[in-house]
Design a protein around this motif. Structure first.
Motif, PDB file in Angstrom:
ATOM      1  N   PRO A 129       0.821  -1.218   0.000  1.00  0.00           N
ATOM      2  CA  PRO A 129       0.000   0.000   0.000  1.00  0.00           C
ATOM      3  C   PRO A 129       0.851   1.263   0.000  1.00  0.00           C
ATOM      4  CG  PRO A 129      -0.084  -1.090   2.150  1.00  0.00           C
ATOM      5  CD  PRO A 129       0.580  -2.040   1.208  1.00  0.00           C
TER       6      PRO A 129
ATOM      7  N   GLY B 148       1.426   2.621  -3.467  1.00  0.00           N
ATOM      8  CA  GLY B 148       0.278   3.320  -4.018  1.00  0.00           C
ATOM      9  C   GLY B 148       0.230   4.781  -3.618  1.00  0.00           C
TER      10      GLY B 148
ATOM     11  N   LYS C  38       5.018   8.098  -7.861  1.00  0.00           N
ATOM     12  CA  LYS C  38       3.983   7.548  -8.747  1.00  0.00           C
ATOM     13  C   LYS C  38       3.351   8.642  -9.591  1.00  0.00           C
ATOM     14  CE  LYS C  38      -0.359   4.923  -8.524  1.00  0.00           C
ATOM     15  NZ  LYS C  38      -1.349   4.291  -7.602  1.00  0.00           N
TER      16      LYS C  38
END
Length: 517
Positions: A148, A151, A156
């Motif tokens: 996680p 993410g 990103k």
């Protein structure tokens, strides 16, 4: 000499002493951010407010001198409310993350950015020590965690997230176990029921706190579902055994092949000072142990993990079914704080968590600013395949992709410390779009991130005192004022002699030393 009262205590000080210094002389610490012992008062942060007991007026203690017969109150609800408002006003323009978003998203709250920097420097042993402060099974989780944290990674937004799990895996595989410090024994004994990821982590962190832990499991070998439900291709048994052994060698006593029924549970409550229940998915545990439960699992406080029996704490899948081992490992670490607080008669609050400033999503205009401290390029794929993991060289290259979006002053920021103390609302006075983050890194010693600046003027006054040729100054007027080097000169020109002193004097992370690791 003059006499005055501070919080109804008489103090005698030299004439000309500020109320703040008089209070410090008596042992009363008054919050401050624009104060510096080498400099004259500046009166900008308005955090050091105190009250005149005779007329109820509030005033800044740094800029008012003590007078004969003065009566001062340094802390009451009105003063606290004033300080909270001052902090919220400062935060309204403060832009920056205290902790990286990856750390916030990690269920174990592991300091991922620090691990990345140490790996990038080739310091794998030191990186493992950072990981094991929060994750007891790094090599295991580096293989099975759904990540996680990746993410939430700011990288990103730029291209692809940093391969955090593979980096954690390589330090777990190849880093040397940190030396276990000598700790004073508490004389307390705790039983942990269940030797899966939650129970193993709880045993590890409690043992490190000086608690004698006995770990019980119905199976002959520790590991729980990690051992019985995962293939050797996903999690080789030698990897699991190595990490379990590093936990056992801290002094944990493991007793396998022991099922704990109602009578055994009652006996454990008599023999041990506390119990941590980590026995996996709930079956009839709540009924046989006489603990309050619901259809999902045993009921426990979400922060402390204390159950309806004050002596029993519950973590992991016994609370609710989950396939997220990192959550169970994180709960194992957190419950160690609660158990220690319970055993020592403190208020049970769980793991301490400080205030965390967050600015939200990174925008395109900020990509180049963050890439100044990183490298170009998308995430690397292990040449030998994901199951083989990174080589050391690949890991170093991947770790260098980290954007360093946590704050360098994370451990010594006054703004964070006081914001936590006064439980502030960071968004209370935010009325406009946030300022875009910039980084000035063209200096050998320091980095300057002006959006974290609270305009306390310490850097301006220090560079003036030590006669820097350019130094820092206030640029602009009113709400638009900023602090920077005059005439748009480079940071390295502005700070030629005082860089370290200025960084150490900054009450936030606006001016920080580049390399602290």
């Amino acid at each position: 000499m003059i006499k005055l009262k501070i919080n109804n205590k008489v103090v005698e000080v030299e004439e000309g002493t500020s109320v703040m210094k008089a209070a410090q002389q008596m042992g009363f610490e008054i919050p401050n951010m624009c104060w510096h012992d080498e400099l004259e008062h500046f009166t900008s942060c308005m955090l050091c407010m105190v009250k005149d007991q005779k007329n109820g007026r509030l005033y800044p203690s740094c800029s008012v001198n003590a007078t004969e017969g003065m009566e001062v109150v340094t802390d009451d609800q009105e003063i606290a409310d004033s300080r909270k408002t001052a902090l919220e006003l400062l935060l309204s323009e403060h832009v920056g993350d205290c902790e990286g978003p990856c750390q916030v998203a990690c269920p174990a709250h592991m300091d991922i950015p620090r691990m990345n920097r140490l790996i990038a420097a080739g310091k794998f042993d030191e990186a493992l020590a950072v990981v094991k402060k929060d994750i007891a099974l790094p090599a295991v989780l580096g293989r099975i965690c759904p990540a996680p944290c990746e993410g939430a990674c700011h990288r990103k937004t730029v291209d692809e997230p940093v391969s955090i799990c593979l980096l954690k895996r390589i330090v777990g595989d190849h880093g040397a176990d940190p030396i276990i410090p000598e700790v004073e024994k508490t004389g307390k004994k705790v039983a942990v029921i269940g030797a899966g990821p939650a129970g193993l982590a709880a045993a590890y962190y409690m043992q490190l706190k000086g608690i004698d832990v006995t770990l019980f499991d119905k199976n002959e070998k520790a590991g729980g579902l990690l051992r019985t439900q995962l293939s050797k291709e996903v999690l080789p048994k030698d990897v699991l055994d190595k990490e379990i052994e590093s936990i056992i060698k801290t002094g944990v006593e493991f007793r396998g092949g022991q099922s704990i029924g109602a009578s055994e549970f009652d006996q454990l409550k008599k023999d041990f000072d506390a119990i941590v229940l980590a026995s996996g998915a709930i079956t009839d545990d709540s009924e046989k142990y006489e603990l309050k439960a619901n259809p999902k699992g045993i009921e426990a406080d979400k922060t402390t993990y204390q159950t309806s029996d004050e002596k029993v704490f519950a973590i992991g899948n016994v609370l609710r079914s989950s396939r997220l081992a990192v959550r169970s490992v994180g709960q194992g670490k957190e419950v160690a704080f609660s158990v220690m607080q319970f055993l020592t008669g403190q208020e049970i609050k769980g793991e301490p968590r400080l205030f965390n400033s967050r600015f939200g999503k990174m925008v395109a205009d900020e990509f180049a600013e963050y890439l100044k401290e990183s490298v170009e390029g998308k995430r690397r794929i292990p040449e030998q395949g994901k199951n083989a993991g990174f080589t050391r060289e690949e890991a170093i290259a991947e770790a260098k992709r980290c954007l360093h979006c946590d704050c360098r002053a994370i451990d010594n920021c006054k703004l964070r410390e006081y914001s936590d103390q006064y439980q502030v609302d960071q968004k209370r006075f935010k009325t406009s779009e946030r300022r875009k983050i910039t980084k000035q890194i063209n200096h050998d010693l320091v980095v300057y991130e002006s959006q974290k600046c609270i305009k306390c003027g310490i850097c301006v006054r220090l560079t003036g005192k030590y006669k820097e040729k350019f130094g820092f100054t206030f640029i602009g007027r009113g709400f638009d004022v900023e602090i920077g080097v005059p005439f748009n000169e480079d940071l390295k020109i502005g700070l030629t002699e005082t860089a370290r002193k200025v960084a150490e004097g900054c009450p936030t992370g606006a001016i920080s030393l580049k390399n602290k690791e």
